[in-house]
Design a protein around this motif. Structure first.
Motif, PDB file in Angstrom:
ATOM      1  N   MET A  71      -0.126  -2.050  -7.638  1.00 14.04           N
ATOM      2  CA  MET A  71       0.739  -3.204  -7.425  1.00 14.04           C
ATOM      3  C   MET A  71       0.600  -3.663  -5.979  1.00 14.04           C
ATOM      4  O   MET A  71      -0.016  -2.990  -5.160  1.00 14.04           O
ATOM      5  CB  MET A  71       2.195  -2.832  -7.723  1.00 14.04           C
ATOM      6  N   GLY A  72       1.199  -4.789  -5.670  1.00  7.00           N
ATOM      7  CA  GLY A  72       1.217  -5.258  -4.293  1.00  7.00           C
ATOM      8  C   GLY A  72       2.025  -4.317  -3.414  1.00  7.00           C
ATOM      9  O   GLY A  72       2.848  -3.533  -3.909  1.00  7.00           O
ATOM     10  N   PRO A  73       1.811  -4.361  -2.088  1.00  9.54           N
ATOM     11  CA  PRO A  73       2.482  -3.406  -1.195  1.00  9.54           C
ATOM     12  C   PRO A  73       4.006  -3.496  -1.236  1.00  9.54           C
ATOM     13  O   PRO A  73       4.689  -2.473  -1.229  1.00  9.54           O
ATOM     14  CB  PRO A  73       1.937  -3.756   0.199  1.00  9.54           C
ATOM     15  N   LYS A  74       4.558  -4.713  -1.315  1.00  9.06           N
ATOM     16  CA  LYS A  74       6.018  -4.839  -1.281  1.00  9.06           C
ATOM     17  C   LYS A  74       6.662  -4.213  -2.508  1.00  9.06           C
ATOM     18  O   LYS A  74       7.593  -3.412  -2.412  1.00  9.06           O
ATOM     19  CB  LYS A  74       6.397  -6.316  -1.170  1.00  9.06           C
ATOM     20  N   ILE A  75       6.163  -4.561  -3.695  1.00  2.16           N
ATOM     21  CA  ILE A  75       6.757  -4.003  -4.922  1.00  2.16           C
ATOM     22  C   ILE A  75       6.490  -2.505  -5.033  1.00  2.16           C
ATOM     23  O   ILE A  75       7.298  -1.756  -5.589  1.00  2.16           O
ATOM     24  CB  ILE A  75       6.278  -4.766  -6.177  1.00  2.16           C
TER      25      ILE A  75
END
Length: 398
Positions: free
Chosen positions: A213-217
């Motif tokens: 997943m993307g870093p934030k999520i």
């Protein structure tokens, strides 16, 4: 034989993202039933043009007005009759207008709020994948949707699972529902104590055990804030108070959520983690349609485990429950403070355990206003970001 009136006309907002790609995959499997009539993207003109060549929508929208000429000329050069549009107002107008009867709301962040509300106010079927619409503006969105007779079908796996178990969004006690149970993977640090989380690095936090997943999520999954945000979403989607929402850690991520009924029955929805399943539910409901996703082989998957979340090691989940109970602008404050704190952690400006501390600081410092207008909620969002940035600057190691 299907007539033109039978075809569901779909607007895919966020068409160039992963959810948009999954939605278009399902739509393309059912040309007699589904048609992509509006495709919208943020700034990736080339990707949007590629999609227009494949799906030939009536309308294409680019969010950045500076890119309108490139989109218009690209459509002409491709020999397409697709009409070009640009800007947020055009997106809102198309989402609310006659060009579509169904809207896949998959624009990430607060940028997706206005078009989601426009679709709800116009009484559309709304396939909701924009988390911020419910976390920031859940009270407003559900009120507007109910007034206009809009049909909201959640697309994220947990809430879609609950929707499937209920066969609706009716989770009232009068409808026989005792509680709803969201499942969480537990993230990369499941089983670690609070003390063991003190030295966690960004690289460790983004290494999710199940998904890329993307870093934030990924960080939200590691702190369990992602599950906290989903608790708030479930509260608004299904009209359920916090006392009737539970969370279970389920590391295999095959049981997507459960509903317990007053007669002692518990229904669960299981499946492989593929967004095409939930999108097929939203696009075909109440019928089941082919999604391209294989069935679940339980013999091959093996055991299923469940455990309680550790709210001492992962207080973000507790903070989300508190923000939900407070209501009004509190969830918007929680979400904004978390975004700033996570960004600072990923940049190495603060530690992993500072994330919940910064969120708690914003929630306890800022007053909670009524969630009556989008402007009020966006103002709370802005104040929370400002106060969190100030708090980060004052940290000893910042």
């Amino acid at each position: 034989m299907n007539t033109a009136q039978d075809i569901r006309r779909v607007a895919v907002l966020g068409a160039t993202g992963s959810i948009g790609a999954s939605a278009l995959d399902v739509i393309a499997r059912h040309p007699q039933q589904l048609q992509a009539c509006v495709l919208a993207a943020g700034s990736n003109v080339d990707a949007l043009l590629d999609l227009c060549r494949i799906h030939r929508p009536a309308h294409a929208v680019i969010a950045d007005p500076a890119l309108f000429t490139r989109l218009r000329d690209g459509l002409r050069e491709a020999g397409l009759g697709t009409e070009a549009h640009a800007g947020a107002n055009a997106l809102d107008t198309l989402a609310a207008g006659d060009a579509c009867d169904t809207v896949v709301a998959a624009i990430v962040g607060a940028a997706g709020l206005s078009s989601t509300l426009a679709a709800a106010r116009a009484g559309k079927r709304l396939l909701l994948a924009n988390k911020e619409s419910l976390v920031l503006a859940g009270e407003l969105l559900t009120r507007e949707a109910a007034a206009a007779g809009a049909e909201i079908i959640p697309i994220d796996s947990e809430h879609n699972a609950i929707f499937q178990c209920l066969r609706s969004r009716d989770a009232r006690v009068e409808a026989g529902v005792r509680r709803i149970i969201l499942t969480a993977s537990g993230g990369p640090f499941r089983g670690r104590s609070r003390a063991e989380l003190e030295t966690v690095t960004p690289a460790q936090a983004v290494a999710h055990p199940k998904w890329s997943m993307g870093p934030k999520i990924s960080v939200d999954s590691a702190t369990l804030m992602n599950k906290g945000l989903e608790v708030i979403e479930a509260h608004h989607l299904f009209g359920v108070p916090g006392a009737r929402i539970d969370v279970l850690v389920h590391p295999q991520s095959l049981v997507h959520s459960l509903v317990e009924f007053i007669d002692g029955s518990t229904l669960a929805q299981l499946g492989l983690p593929d967004m095409r399943t939930t999108l097929a539910v939203g696009l075909g409901w109440p019928r089941r349609i082919e999604s391209g996703v294989a069935g679940l082989d339980l013999l091959r998957q093996g055991r299923l485990d469940f455990e309680a979340p550790d709210l001492d090691a992962f207080p973000c989940l507790r903070l989300a429950w508190q923000a939900m109970e407070a209501g009004g602008s509190a969830p918007a404050i929680l979400n904004a403070a978390n975004e700033v704190a996570v960004s600072a952690f990923l940049q190495g400006r603060t530690g992993f355990l500072s994330i919940p501390a910064l969120v708690e600081h914003a929630l306890s410092t800022l007053p909670h206003a009524a969630a009556d207008t989008l402007d009020t909620l966006l103002a709370a969002d802005a104040r929370a970001r400002q106060i969190t940035e100030t708090a980060i600057a004052r940290l000893p190691h910042a």
